[in-house]
Design an enzyme around this catalytic site. Sequence first.
Site, short mmCIF file in Angstrom:
data_model
loop_
_atom_site.label_atom_id
_atom_site.label_comp_id
_atom_site.label_asym_id
_atom_site.label_seq_id
_atom_site.Cartn_x
_atom_site.Cartn_y
_atom_site.Cartn_z
CD GLU A 188 -14.79 0.53 2.73
OE1 GLU A 188 -15.06 1.53 3.41
OE2 GLU A 188 -15.64 -0.02 1.98
CD1 TRP A 246 -16.23 4.14 0.48
CD2 TRP A 246 -17.06 6.14 1.07
NE1 TRP A 246 -17.56 4.20 0.09
CE2 TRP A 246 -18.09 5.40 0.43
CE3 TRP A 246 -17.35 7.43 1.52
CZ2 TRP A 246 -19.36 5.92 0.24
CZ3 TRP A 246 -18.62 7.94 1.33
CH2 TRP A 246 -19.62 7.20 0.70
CD1 TRP A 280 -31.47 18.82 14.31
CD2 TRP A 280 -31.73 16.60 14.29
NE1 TRP A 280 -30.86 18.33 13.17
CE2 TRP A 280 -31.01 16.97 13.13
CE3 TRP A 280 -32.01 15.25 14.50
CZ2 TRP A 280 -30.57 16.05 12.18
CZ3 TRP A 280 -31.57 14.33 13.55
CH2 TRP A 280 -30.86 14.73 12.42
CG ASN A 300 -17.94 1.16 8.62
OD1 ASN A 300 -18.01 2.37 8.84
ND2 ASN A 300 -18.52 0.59 7.58
CD1 TRP A 310 -26.66 16.30 11.60
CD2 TRP A 310 -24.43 16.11 11.80
NE1 TRP A 310 -26.09 17.41 11.01
CE2 TRP A 310 -24.72 17.32 11.12
CE3 TRP A 310 -23.11 15.80 12.04
CZ2 TRP A 310 -23.73 18.21 10.68
CZ3 TRP A 310 -22.10 16.68 11.61
CH2 TRP A 310 -22.42 17.86 10.94
CD1 TRP A 318 -20.32 11.11 13.25
CD2 TRP A 318 -22.48 10.80 13.73
NE1 TRP A 318 -20.39 10.34 14.39
CE2 TRP A 318 -21.71 10.15 14.71
CE3 TRP A 318 -23.87 10.74 13.84
CZ2 TRP A 318 -22.28 9.44 15.78
CZ3 TRP A 318 -24.44 10.04 14.91
CH2 TRP A 318 -23.66 9.41 15.86
#
Length: 485
Positions: free
Chosen positions: A282, A285, A313, A348, A366, A389
């Site tokens: 993580e 990440w 959208w 998360n 988003w 996102w």
Amino acid sequence: MARVTKSKTKQAPVLLWFRRDLRLTDQDAVAAAAESGAPVIPVFILDDSDRKPQRAIGGAARWWLHHSLESLAGSLDKLGSPLILRRGDAVETILALVQETGAEAIHTGFMPDPGDRATDKAIAEALERQDCRLHRHRTALLHDPHKIKTQTGNPFRVFTPFSKAFEAQVHVRPPAPAPKHLIPSTQTKSDKLADWELLPTIPWDKGMAEEWTPGEAGAGVRLADFVADAVNDYEKGRDIPGDAGTSRLSPHLHWGEISPWQVWEVVGEAKGHGGVATYRRELIWREFAAHLLWHFPQITDQPLRPEFAEFPWREDHAGETAWQRGQTGIPIVDAGMRELWALGWMHNRVRMIVASLLVKHLLIPWKDGENWFWDTLVDADLAANCVNWQWVAGCGADAAPFFRIFNPVLQGKKFDPSGRYVRDWVPELAKLPDAYIHEPWTAPEAVLRAAGVRLGVTYPMPVVDLAAGRARALAALKQATGRGS
Ligand SMILES: Cc1cc2nc3c(=O)[nH]c(=O)nc-3n(C[C@H](O)[C@H](O)[C@H](O)COP(=O)(O)OP(=O)(O)OC[C@H]3O[C@@H](n4cnc5c(N)ncnc54)[C@H](O)[C@@H]3O)c2cc1C
């Protein structure tokens, strides 16, 4: 303003410019300033100017920053060098400070955000013909985001090869201790923290104050608790939002109150070592997000995958407001959005679920979700927020494909099987039996009545029919990319 003349007897000071690295331990800019042997002027600049591509920090992050600066100022006082606060355009403010103090060097952290990079470039250019140098140290990340490259010298777009390259190239270094003393400089004018009005005037911060202790000491306690209680079960525990199975270090890491090396090292000392490798993944990440932002700064506004540039959208003010307020009628989503509002943080797993509902079932851009998170998260981080996102929306690097649409009811049943998390955050559903806690609209009337739930009155009906929302999302994908799956 006249530049202070450097006298031969009095050593010119150095500026120690704190950014998102608000700590003294294992902080290379602090160490370099201390080792310079010069008087040190620690400074923090609140840049809420509208200079592009700078992005002003959000409301919850301002709350955090206030308390974190208070903590840092206390620690610096003990070292003998008070923290100087200045507000304004960072470039102009740093240059003015150099003029005012006669500083011969600036030690600061290296940040991957486009706004910070533009600031540094402008400062370095302005200093070219002066006797002052800008020294950037790695204070926020495990590694410089631009130094990890594919074999062809390009940036990575996929996490697994990035993480392999990272592990091969990056070597663990032990965290460095905080300096014991800094040589104080002559007095430099400082703003008062209270005058910055970072705290909310309407008191919505009670939950945050109860949950968090911003600052270096609070970060250390949080890490120690995680290593003692949760890291061994992290592999499983990290997916259960009703448990304290993750470290909750994200705001401390974002604000640099603890270095990622300290975290990397200390989790490795955990008894049993159960979740250490998963946990360190993580942290990688986090590095990957910085790597992507470094190479593709446009991801703060634009999808990384060009086929999503013209995505159809929808504008849905009512749906978006329901989502923001935790009133979608979908319990796991509402629980997450209320946790976010109360604590400035969300688990998360639930971040993925709420984001998926917004961009897929509701087809809301988003960017709208990213903006809301930016304003409400205490850990709001440009790289992590935009990358994640876009990951959920299927339009970023190594993204989950858009056609893989989370069903929030199934996610709830899988990751919150007893409904503990939902009951905590959506108390109006607390008395529903487990079988209906994630989909109250399927409960028989008698069950609802016994639990004191009146759908549409005490708790909303779902803002979107999940099957119809899914079909609409897939149709939109087909329209945008020619592919429905
Ligand atoms: C839509 C969405 C938006 C997000 N926005 C942010 C954000 O603004 N700031 C932020 O720090 N994280 C963000 N994340 C990533 C992740 O949700 C949080 O880092 C994590 O929930 C923080 O809790 P923790 O410290 O207990 O995490 P842990 O599970 O304890 O993880 C340890 C640390 O690793 C890092 N990390 C973990 N997961 C990720 C990830 N997916 N991407 C990048 N770093 C990660 C964080 O620094 C975290 O503190 C987002 C995720 C999603 C799905």
